[in-house]
Design an enzyme around this catalytic site. Structure first.
Site, PDB file in Angstrom:
ATOM      1  N   GLY A  97      16.863 -18.861 -28.412  1.00  0.00           N
ATOM      2  CA  GLY A  97      17.371 -19.785 -29.434  1.00  0.00           C
ATOM      3  C   GLY A  97      18.314 -20.840 -28.857  1.00  0.00           C
ATOM      4  N   GLU A 103      26.896 -17.261 -26.289  1.00  0.00           N
ATOM      5  CA  GLU A 103      26.663 -15.818 -26.432  1.00  0.00           C
ATOM      6  C   GLU A 103      27.297 -15.073 -25.259  1.00  0.00           C
ATOM      7  OE1 GLU A 103      22.468 -16.079 -28.918  1.00  0.00           O
ATOM      8  OE2 GLU A 103      22.389 -15.739 -26.772  1.00  0.00           O
ATOM      9  N   LYS A 121      10.704  -5.847 -27.967  1.00  0.00           N
ATOM     10  CA  LYS A 121      11.561  -6.505 -26.962  1.00  0.00           C
ATOM     11  C   LYS A 121      11.836  -5.619 -25.735  1.00  0.00           C
ATOM     12  CE  LYS A 121      12.389 -10.088 -29.752  1.00  0.00           C
ATOM     13  NZ  LYS A 121      13.667 -10.511 -30.213  1.00  0.00           N
TER      14      LYS A 121
HETATM   15  C1  5RP Z   1      19.453 -16.814 -28.971  1.00  0.00           C
HETATM   16  C2  5RP Z   1      19.214 -15.441 -28.493  1.00  0.00           C
HETATM   17  C3  5RP Z   1      18.620 -14.477 -29.449  1.00  0.00           C
HETATM   18  O1  5RP Z   1      19.388 -13.332 -29.506  1.00  0.00           O
HETATM   19  C4  5RP Z   1      17.238 -14.134 -28.971  1.00  0.00           C
HETATM   20  O2  5RP Z   1      16.489 -15.325 -28.800  1.00  0.00           O
HETATM   21  C5  5RP Z   1      16.514 -13.200 -29.949  1.00  0.00           C
HETATM   22  O3  5RP Z   1      16.211 -13.888 -31.106  1.00  0.00           O
HETATM   23  P1  5RP Z   1      15.435 -13.242 -32.320  1.00  0.00           P
HETATM   24  O4  5RP Z   1      16.352 -12.238 -32.945  1.00  0.00           O
HETATM   25  O5  5RP Z   1      15.136 -14.418 -33.218  1.00  0.00           O
HETATM   26  O6  5RP Z   1      14.165 -12.617 -31.797  1.00  0.00           O
HETATM   27  O7  5RP Z   1      19.482 -15.076 -27.381  1.00  0.00           O
HETATM   28  O8  5RP Z   1      19.981 -17.638 -27.963  1.00  0.00           O
END
Ligand code: 5RP
Length: 221
Positions: A97, A103, A121
């Protein structure tokens, strides 16, 4: 159960790890959006939240949850965030994202990192998901060349700027056998702000949603 239902399930489970009367760290992404929605139900029992993205901050505020600047918070007992990939060692690839830098900063402050994911995941080796690298715009070509020397195939994320005004290079073709080493090596390239490997500060607890329920895996120390 759909993938979205699994995300909602694990998000609700994460509420059990939120510390009452404290500020909670909140990551970003679709799983975290479910967590924010669930958090609204207990908003009277927390002081507020620190958000790792503008989008999460907006969503928290819409629920009437107070959002603190990280600099004004002395302690963050728990940080809850998703991942794009996670291993049994609780090393992660994050940044799908684009919020990887904030983060990583919030995760660095938090005492406990709770990673919330659906079972898709969990991987044996990181790297199938293109590794995001946040780059200062003027360094884009230089960083791209350095990444290619390491065997990556970087692709500029089109029409995208991070919350920090930077670019993202998504690196395809990596097999990340030593996540802490590669994390450090990438961060040493001039112009890299952060990369999406979260291994030097891994998660402490993984909550993994499966059709049979949520599994909890704690990091072995
Ligand atoms: C955003 C992130 C999110 O935690 C990662 O992309 C997972 O996203 P989702 O919960 O939509 O699968 O690191 O930078």
């Amino acid at each position: 159960m759909s993938r979205d239902e699994l995300k909602a399930l694990v998000a609700r489970e994460a509420l059990k790890h939120v510390v009452e009367d404290a500020v909670v760290g909140v990551g970003s992404g679709s799983t975290v959006n479910h967590f924010i929605d669930a958090l609204a139900a207990i908003k009277g029992r927390i002081e507020g939240a620190v958000a790792a993205s503008e989008a999460s901050a907006e969503r928290l505020k819409k629920h009437g949850i107070r959002v603190f600047d990280l600099n004004s918070v002395n302690e963050l007992p728990v940080y809850v965030d998703g991942a794009d990939e996670v291993t049994e060692h609780l090393h992660m690839v994050k940044g799908g994202g684009g919020a990887l830098t904030r983060e990583k900063i919030v995760a660095a402050v938090a005492k406990q990192f709770v990673c919330i994911c659906d079972a898709s995941k969990l991987v044996g080796v990181l790297g199938k998901f293109p590794l995001p690298v946040e780059v200062i715009p003027m360094a884009r070509s230089h960083v791209g060349r350095e990444l290619r020397k390491l065997g990556a195939h970087p692709e500029l994320r089109e029409h995208y700027r991070t919350d920090n005004g930077n670019l993202i290079l998504d690196c395809h073709g990596l097999t990340i056998l030593d996540p802490p080493a590669l994390e450090a090596e990438l961060n040493n390239i001039a112009g890299v702000v952060t990369n999406g490997i979260f291994a030097r500060r891994p998660a402490d607890l993984l909550l993994l949603a499966t059709p049979e329920g949520v599994q909890a895996r704690r990091r072995k120390r």
